[in-house]
Motif scaffolding. Structure first.
Motif: not given
Length: 79
Positions: A37-56
């Motif tokens: 099964r082939q997929g993809k990985v996307i990496e994002l650099e986010l501004a400094d926010i808490d982990a819960e907000t970032a995940k949402a």
């Protein structure tokens, strides 16, 4: 903060790229590979926010753009 999104086709959805890789591995002598099964990985650099907000926020990005939720599933890692 970094986020990593793993996007894969849902089970039961035909994966022609994965099948091509499986076939090519067999042709190279790697016997015993029964499925790929082939997929993809996307990496994002986010501004400094808490982990819960970032995940949402990243989840919302996936729902709107990064994944085709009809045929793909996704997993979000925050770290």
């Amino acid at each position: 903060m970094k986020a990593r999104v793993h996007v894969m086709l849902k089970d039961g959805v035909l994966d022609p790229q994965g099948e091509a890789v499986r076939h090519a591995l067999g042709a190279l002598g790697f016997d015993g590979v029964e499925g790929v099964r082939q997929g993809k990985v996307i990496e994002l650099e986010l501004a400094d926010i808490d982990a819960e907000t970032a995940k949402a926020q990243v989840g919302e990005m996936c729902e709107k753009l990064l994944a085709n939720t009809v045929i793909e599933s996704y997993q979000v890692e925050i770290g």
